[in-house]
Design an enzyme around this catalytic site. Structure first.
Site, PDB file in Angstrom:
ATOM      1  N   SER A  57      18.818  -0.915   2.699  1.00  0.00           N
ATOM      2  CA  SER A  57      18.804  -0.799   1.383  1.00  0.00           C
ATOM      3  C   SER A  57      19.961  -0.794   0.605  1.00  0.00           C
ATOM      4  O   SER A  57      20.425  -1.278  -0.329  1.00  0.00           O
ATOM      5  CB  SER A  57      17.971   0.514   1.133  1.00  0.00           C
ATOM      6  N   THR A  60      11.846   6.720   1.774  1.00  0.00           N
ATOM      7  CA  THR A  60      11.346   6.052   3.212  1.00  0.00           C
ATOM      8  C   THR A  60      10.851   7.432   3.906  1.00  0.00           C
ATOM      9  O   THR A  60      10.819   8.484   3.639  1.00  0.00           O
ATOM     10  CB  THR A  60      12.197   5.056   3.948  1.00  0.00           C
ATOM     11  N   LYS A  72       7.104   9.905   1.922  1.00  0.00           N
ATOM     12  CA  LYS A  72       6.621   9.091   0.825  1.00  0.00           C
ATOM     13  C   LYS A  72       5.269   9.848   0.061  1.00  0.00           C
ATOM     14  O   LYS A  72       5.105   9.553  -0.826  1.00  0.00           O
ATOM     15  CB  LYS A  72       6.063   7.823   1.522  1.00  0.00           C
ATOM     16  N   ASN A  92       7.076   4.950  -2.881  1.00  0.00           N
ATOM     17  CA  ASN A  92       8.296   4.952  -2.035  1.00  0.00           C
ATOM     18  C   ASN A  92       9.624   4.876  -3.042  1.00  0.00           C
ATOM     19  O   ASN A  92      10.827   4.273  -2.867  1.00  0.00           O
ATOM     20  CB  ASN A  92       8.242   3.430  -1.280  1.00  0.00           C
ATOM     21  N   ASP A 103       5.643  -0.545  -2.186  1.00  0.00           N
ATOM     22  CA  ASP A 103       5.196  -1.006  -0.977  1.00  0.00           C
ATOM     23  C   ASP A 103       4.030  -2.099  -1.127  1.00  0.00           C
ATOM     24  O   ASP A 103       4.013  -3.192  -0.129  1.00  0.00           O
ATOM     25  CB  ASP A 103       4.910   0.058  -0.007  1.00  0.00           C
ATOM     26  N   ALA A 145       3.626   4.837   4.886  1.00  0.00           N
ATOM     27  CA  ALA A 145       3.491   3.378   4.735  1.00  0.00           C
ATOM     28  C   ALA A 145       2.140   2.859   5.240  1.00  0.00           C
ATOM     29  O   ALA A 145       1.888   1.945   4.327  1.00  0.00           O
ATOM     30  CB  ALA A 145       4.536   2.744   5.778  1.00  0.00           C
ATOM     31  N   THR A 196      -1.147  10.617  16.736  1.00  0.00           N
ATOM     32  CA  THR A 196      -2.025  11.769  16.495  1.00  0.00           C
ATOM     33  C   THR A 196      -3.405  11.614  16.059  1.00  0.00           C
ATOM     34  O   THR A 196      -3.444  11.079  14.738  1.00  0.00           O
ATOM     35  CB  THR A 196      -1.240  12.842  15.478  1.00  0.00           C
ATOM     36  N   SER A 233      -5.998  13.118  14.763  1.00  0.00           N
ATOM     37  CA  SER A 233      -6.569  13.958  13.554  1.00  0.00           C
ATOM     38  C   SER A 233      -6.153  13.070  12.358  1.00  0.00           C
ATOM     39  O   SER A 233      -6.854  13.011  11.315  1.00  0.00           O
ATOM     40  CB  SER A 233      -6.003  15.230  13.746  1.00  0.00           C
TER      41      SER A 233
END
Length: 270
Positions: free
Chosen positions: A16, A62, A66, A87, A102, A128, A150, A152
Protein backbone atom coordinates in the site's frame (compact mmCIF):
# COMPACT_ATOMS: atom_id res chain seq x y z
CA UNK A 1 1.91 17.84 4.95
CA UNK A 2 -1.12 15.55 4.93
CA UNK A 3 -0.43 12.05 6.23
CA UNK A 4 -2.17 8.86 5.13
CA UNK A 5 -1.25 5.30 5.89
CA UNK A 6 -2.11 1.71 6.59
CA UNK A 7 -2.55 -0.04 9.93
CA UNK A 8 -2.38 -3.77 10.50
CA UNK A 9 -0.40 -6.54 12.15
CA UNK A 10 1.75 -7.78 10.53
CA UNK A 11 2.30 -5.03 7.97
CA UNK A 12 5.76 -5.56 6.44
CA UNK A 13 4.25 -7.38 3.41
CA UNK A 14 2.04 -4.44 2.44
CA UNK A 15 2.47 -2.76 -0.93
CA UNK A 16 0.00 0.00 0.00
CA UNK A 17 2.71 2.59 0.75
CA UNK A 18 4.39 1.92 -2.59
CA UNK A 19 1.10 2.14 -4.50
CA UNK A 20 -0.39 5.20 -2.82
CA UNK A 21 2.86 7.18 -2.81
CA UNK A 22 3.28 6.37 -6.52
CA UNK A 23 -0.27 7.61 -7.14
CA UNK A 24 0.28 10.79 -5.10
CA UNK A 25 3.37 11.56 -7.16
CA UNK A 26 1.75 10.66 -10.49
CA UNK A 27 -1.23 12.93 -9.84
CA UNK A 28 0.86 15.79 -8.48
CA UNK A 29 0.05 15.65 -4.77
CA UNK A 30 3.30 16.99 -3.31
CA UNK A 31 1.72 17.65 0.10
CA UNK A 32 0.62 14.05 0.78
CA UNK A 33 2.56 11.05 2.07
CA UNK A 34 1.49 7.49 2.90
CA UNK A 35 3.21 5.34 5.54
CA UNK A 36 2.71 2.01 7.32
CA UNK A 37 2.08 1.42 11.02
CA UNK A 38 2.35 -2.02 12.58
CA UNK A 39 -0.30 -1.83 15.31
CA UNK A 40 -1.07 -4.77 17.56
CA UNK A 41 -4.73 -5.07 18.65
CA UNK A 42 -3.91 -3.98 22.20
CA UNK A 43 -2.57 -0.64 20.92
CA UNK A 44 -5.29 0.13 18.36
CA UNK A 45 -7.44 2.37 20.54
CA UNK A 46 -4.48 4.45 21.76
CA UNK A 47 -3.20 4.88 18.19
CA UNK A 48 -6.58 6.00 16.87
CA UNK A 49 -6.98 8.53 19.67
CA UNK A 50 -3.82 10.27 18.45
CA UNK A 51 -4.67 10.55 14.75
CA UNK A 52 -5.37 14.29 14.97
CA UNK A 53 -2.05 14.90 16.73
CA UNK A 54 -0.25 13.04 13.93
CA UNK A 55 -2.30 15.02 11.35
CA UNK A 56 -3.50 11.80 9.74
CA UNK A 57 -6.24 12.33 7.15
CA UNK A 58 -6.95 8.77 6.01
CA UNK A 59 -6.15 5.16 6.75
CA UNK A 60 -6.22 1.84 4.97
CA UNK A 61 -7.11 -0.91 7.43
CA UNK A 62 -6.03 -4.54 7.19
CA UNK A 63 -5.75 -7.71 9.31
CA UNK A 64 -6.72 -7.84 12.18
CA UNK A 65 -8.48 -4.45 12.59
CA UNK A 66 -11.25 -4.43 9.97
CA UNK A 67 -14.04 -5.08 12.47
CA UNK A 68 -12.72 -3.25 15.53
CA UNK A 69 -12.14 -0.07 13.51
CA UNK A 70 -15.89 0.51 13.33
CA UNK A 71 -16.10 1.50 16.99
CA UNK A 72 -13.80 4.49 16.32
CA UNK A 73 -15.67 5.90 13.34
CA UNK A 74 -18.14 8.73 13.87
CA UNK A 75 -19.93 7.77 10.66
CA UNK A 76 -20.16 4.34 9.03
CA UNK A 77 -21.18 3.88 5.40
CA UNK A 78 -24.26 1.71 4.73
CA UNK A 79 -22.03 -0.93 3.10
CA UNK A 80 -19.53 -1.10 5.98
CA UNK A 81 -22.46 -1.17 8.40
CA UNK A 82 -24.07 -4.06 6.56
CA UNK A 83 -20.83 -6.04 6.32
CA UNK A 84 -19.70 -5.01 9.82
CA UNK A 85 -16.15 -4.52 8.56
CA UNK A 86 -14.24 -1.58 7.10
CA UNK A 87 -10.92 -1.31 5.29
CA UNK A 88 -10.88 2.47 4.99
CA UNK A 89 -11.04 5.33 7.47
CA UNK A 90 -11.12 8.87 6.09
CA UNK A 91 -11.56 12.27 7.74
CA UNK A 92 -13.93 14.76 6.10
CA UNK A 93 -14.55 18.08 7.85
CA UNK A 94 -13.41 16.62 11.16
CA UNK A 95 -15.68 13.57 10.89
CA UNK A 96 -14.15 10.09 10.60
CA UNK A 97 -15.97 7.87 8.09
CA UNK A 98 -15.52 4.10 7.93
CA UNK A 99 -15.96 2.62 4.45
CA UNK A 100 -15.45 -0.76 2.80
CA UNK A 101 -13.83 -0.85 -0.65
CA UNK A 102 -12.94 -4.54 -0.39
CA UNK A 103 -16.29 -5.59 -1.90
CA UNK A 104 -15.66 -3.50 -5.02
CA UNK A 105 -12.10 -4.80 -5.24
CA UNK A 106 -13.19 -8.40 -4.82
CA UNK A 107 -15.95 -8.52 -7.42
CA UNK A 108 -14.21 -6.62 -10.25
CA UNK A 109 -12.03 -9.56 -11.44
CA UNK A 110 -14.98 -11.97 -11.15
CA UNK A 111 -17.23 -9.75 -13.24
CA UNK A 112 -14.66 -9.93 -16.02
CA UNK A 113 -14.86 -13.74 -16.18
CA UNK A 114 -17.25 -15.20 -18.71
CA UNK A 115 -18.02 -18.10 -16.42
CA UNK A 116 -21.09 -19.44 -14.65
CA UNK A 117 -20.33 -19.88 -10.96
CA UNK A 118 -22.96 -21.32 -8.63
CA UNK A 119 -21.08 -22.48 -5.52
CA UNK A 120 -18.22 -21.11 -3.43
CA UNK A 121 -16.03 -22.16 -0.54
CA UNK A 122 -14.46 -19.42 1.57
CA UNK A 123 -11.40 -20.27 3.65
CA UNK A 124 -11.19 -18.01 6.69
CA UNK A 125 -13.74 -16.14 8.79
CA UNK A 126 -12.07 -12.78 9.51
CA UNK A 127 -12.93 -9.26 8.37
CA UNK A 128 -11.92 -9.89 4.76
CA UNK A 129 -14.28 -12.87 4.51
CA UNK A 130 -17.24 -10.61 5.31
CA UNK A 131 -16.59 -8.51 2.20
CA UNK A 132 -16.13 -11.69 0.13
CA UNK A 133 -19.46 -13.10 1.34
CA UNK A 134 -21.26 -9.87 0.48
CA UNK A 135 -19.56 -9.79 -2.93
CA UNK A 136 -20.53 -13.38 -3.74
CA UNK A 137 -24.14 -12.71 -2.85
CA UNK A 138 -24.09 -9.57 -4.97
CA UNK A 139 -22.96 -11.77 -7.88
CA UNK A 140 -25.88 -14.15 -7.19
CA UNK A 141 -23.63 -16.98 -6.01
CA UNK A 142 -25.89 -18.18 -3.24
CA UNK A 143 -24.50 -21.63 -2.38
CA UNK A 144 -21.69 -20.52 -0.09
CA UNK A 145 -19.65 -22.70 2.25
CA UNK A 146 -17.24 -21.37 4.87
CA UNK A 147 -14.42 -23.09 6.71
CA UNK A 148 -12.12 -21.76 9.40
CA UNK A 149 -9.47 -23.23 11.65
CA UNK A 150 -11.47 -21.95 14.62
CA UNK A 151 -14.75 -23.69 13.92
CA UNK A 152 -16.83 -21.48 16.21
CA UNK A 153 -16.10 -18.39 14.07
CA UNK A 154 -17.22 -20.17 10.88
CA UNK A 155 -20.31 -21.49 12.65
CA UNK A 156 -21.29 -18.02 13.84
CA UNK A 157 -20.89 -16.51 10.37
CA UNK A 158 -22.82 -19.36 8.79
CA UNK A 159 -25.65 -18.87 11.26
CA UNK A 160 -25.76 -15.09 10.89
CA UNK A 161 -25.44 -14.93 7.10
CA UNK A 162 -27.18 -18.06 5.87
CA UNK A 163 -24.07 -19.98 4.82
CA UNK A 164 -23.10 -23.62 5.10
CA UNK A 165 -20.23 -24.41 7.45
CA UNK A 166 -17.70 -27.18 6.93
CA UNK A 167 -14.90 -28.19 9.26
CA UNK A 168 -11.31 -27.31 8.42
CA UNK A 169 -10.46 -31.03 8.38
CA UNK A 170 -13.19 -31.89 5.86
CA UNK A 171 -13.08 -28.88 3.56
CA UNK A 172 -11.03 -30.65 0.86
CA UNK A 173 -13.95 -33.02 0.27
CA UNK A 174 -15.86 -30.18 -1.39
CA UNK A 175 -15.49 -29.26 -5.05
CA UNK A 176 -17.02 -25.78 -5.32
CA UNK A 177 -17.03 -23.77 -8.54
CA UNK A 178 -14.83 -21.18 -6.83
CA UNK A 179 -12.41 -21.51 -3.92
CA UNK A 180 -11.43 -18.28 -2.13
CA UNK A 181 -8.62 -17.96 0.39
CA UNK A 182 -9.06 -15.13 2.91
CA UNK A 183 -6.67 -16.57 5.51
CA UNK A 184 -3.09 -15.27 5.89
CA UNK A 185 -1.72 -18.69 4.93
CA UNK A 186 0.68 -18.09 2.03
CA UNK A 187 1.31 -14.41 2.79
CA UNK A 188 4.85 -13.04 2.67
CA UNK A 189 6.54 -13.51 6.03
CA UNK A 190 6.06 -16.31 8.52
CA UNK A 191 3.10 -17.80 6.59
CA UNK A 192 4.65 -17.70 3.11
CA UNK A 193 5.41 -21.43 2.93
CA UNK A 194 1.96 -22.43 4.21
CA UNK A 195 -0.94 -23.48 2.03
CA UNK A 196 -4.60 -23.54 3.14
CA UNK A 197 -5.54 -26.49 0.87
CA UNK A 198 -4.01 -29.94 1.23
CA UNK A 199 -5.49 -31.88 -1.68
CA UNK A 200 -5.86 -31.73 -5.44
CA UNK A 201 -8.04 -29.06 -7.04
CA UNK A 202 -9.80 -31.21 -9.63
CA UNK A 203 -13.28 -29.98 -10.46
CA UNK A 204 -12.74 -26.47 -9.10
CA UNK A 205 -13.18 -23.87 -11.84
CA UNK A 206 -11.69 -20.80 -10.17
CA UNK A 207 -9.17 -20.34 -7.36
CA UNK A 208 -9.05 -16.82 -5.92
CA UNK A 209 -6.38 -15.96 -3.35
CA UNK A 210 -6.85 -12.48 -1.89
CA UNK A 211 -3.19 -12.51 -0.78
CA UNK A 212 -1.14 -10.38 -3.19
CA UNK A 213 2.39 -10.73 -1.84
CA UNK A 214 3.99 -13.01 -2.96
CA UNK A 215 2.44 -13.44 -6.37
CA UNK A 216 1.67 -16.15 -7.15
CA UNK A 217 1.07 -17.76 -3.78
CA UNK A 218 1.63 -21.48 -3.26
CA UNK A 219 -2.14 -21.98 -3.59
CA UNK A 220 -2.25 -20.30 -7.00
CA UNK A 221 0.78 -22.26 -8.18
CA UNK A 222 -1.02 -25.44 -7.18
CA UNK A 223 -4.21 -24.29 -8.92
CA UNK A 224 -2.40 -23.72 -12.22
CA UNK A 225 -1.18 -27.33 -12.16
CA UNK A 226 -4.82 -28.39 -12.23
CA UNK A 227 -5.75 -25.91 -14.99
CA UNK A 228 -7.97 -23.83 -12.73
CA UNK A 229 -8.64 -20.23 -13.63
CA UNK A 230 -6.69 -18.21 -11.07
CA UNK A 231 -7.25 -14.73 -9.68
CA UNK A 232 -4.44 -13.06 -7.78
CA UNK A 233 -5.08 -10.85 -4.81
CA UNK A 234 -3.07 -8.20 -6.63
CA UNK A 235 -6.11 -7.44 -8.79
CA UNK A 236 -8.38 -7.04 -5.76
CA UNK A 237 -5.69 -4.99 -4.04
CA UNK A 238 -5.41 -2.46 -6.86
CA UNK A 239 -9.16 -2.17 -7.42
CA UNK A 240 -9.89 -1.58 -3.73
CA UNK A 241 -6.99 0.88 -3.52
CA UNK A 242 -8.44 2.86 -6.44
CA UNK A 243 -11.58 3.46 -4.40
CA UNK A 244 -9.59 4.29 -1.26
CA UNK A 245 -7.52 6.83 -3.18
CA UNK A 246 -10.72 8.40 -4.48
CA UNK A 247 -11.98 8.74 -0.91
CA UNK A 248 -8.66 10.28 0.10
CA UNK A 249 -8.30 12.73 -2.80
CA UNK A 250 -11.40 12.79 -5.00
CA UNK A 251 -9.32 11.38 -7.87
CA UNK A 252 -8.24 7.91 -8.91
CA UNK A 253 -5.52 6.23 -10.96
CA UNK A 254 -5.33 3.75 -13.84
CA UNK A 255 -5.55 0.07 -12.85
CA UNK A 256 -3.14 -0.94 -15.61
CA UNK A 257 -0.63 1.80 -14.79
CA UNK A 258 -0.66 0.66 -11.17
CA UNK A 259 -0.32 -2.99 -12.14
CA UNK A 260 2.63 -2.22 -14.39
CA UNK A 261 4.28 -0.10 -11.71
CA UNK A 262 3.99 -2.76 -9.01
CA UNK A 263 5.11 -5.59 -11.28
CA UNK A 264 8.07 -3.58 -12.55
CA UNK A 265 9.28 -1.81 -9.44
CA UNK A 266 8.15 -3.40 -6.19
CA UNK A 267 6.51 -6.74 -6.61
CA UNK A 268 8.29 -9.71 -5.10
CA UNK A 269 8.19 -12.63 -7.50
CA UNK A 270 9.26 -16.04 -6.37
Amino acid sequence: MQIYGIIGHPISHSLSPALHNWAFKKLGYKDKVYIAWDIIPENLERFLQNLDIFQVKGLSVTIPHKQNILSFAQKISPLAQKIQAANTLVCHNGIWLAENTDVYGFIQPLQQLNMKLQSALILGAGGASLAVIYGLKKLKINKIYISNRTMSKARQLAKNLGLKEISWENKEKLRPDILINTTPLGMSGKWQNKIPWNADLKGIKVVYDIIYNPNPTLLLKQAKKFNCTTISGLEMFIYQAQQQFKLFTGQTFSFYDALNYLNTNTFQRK
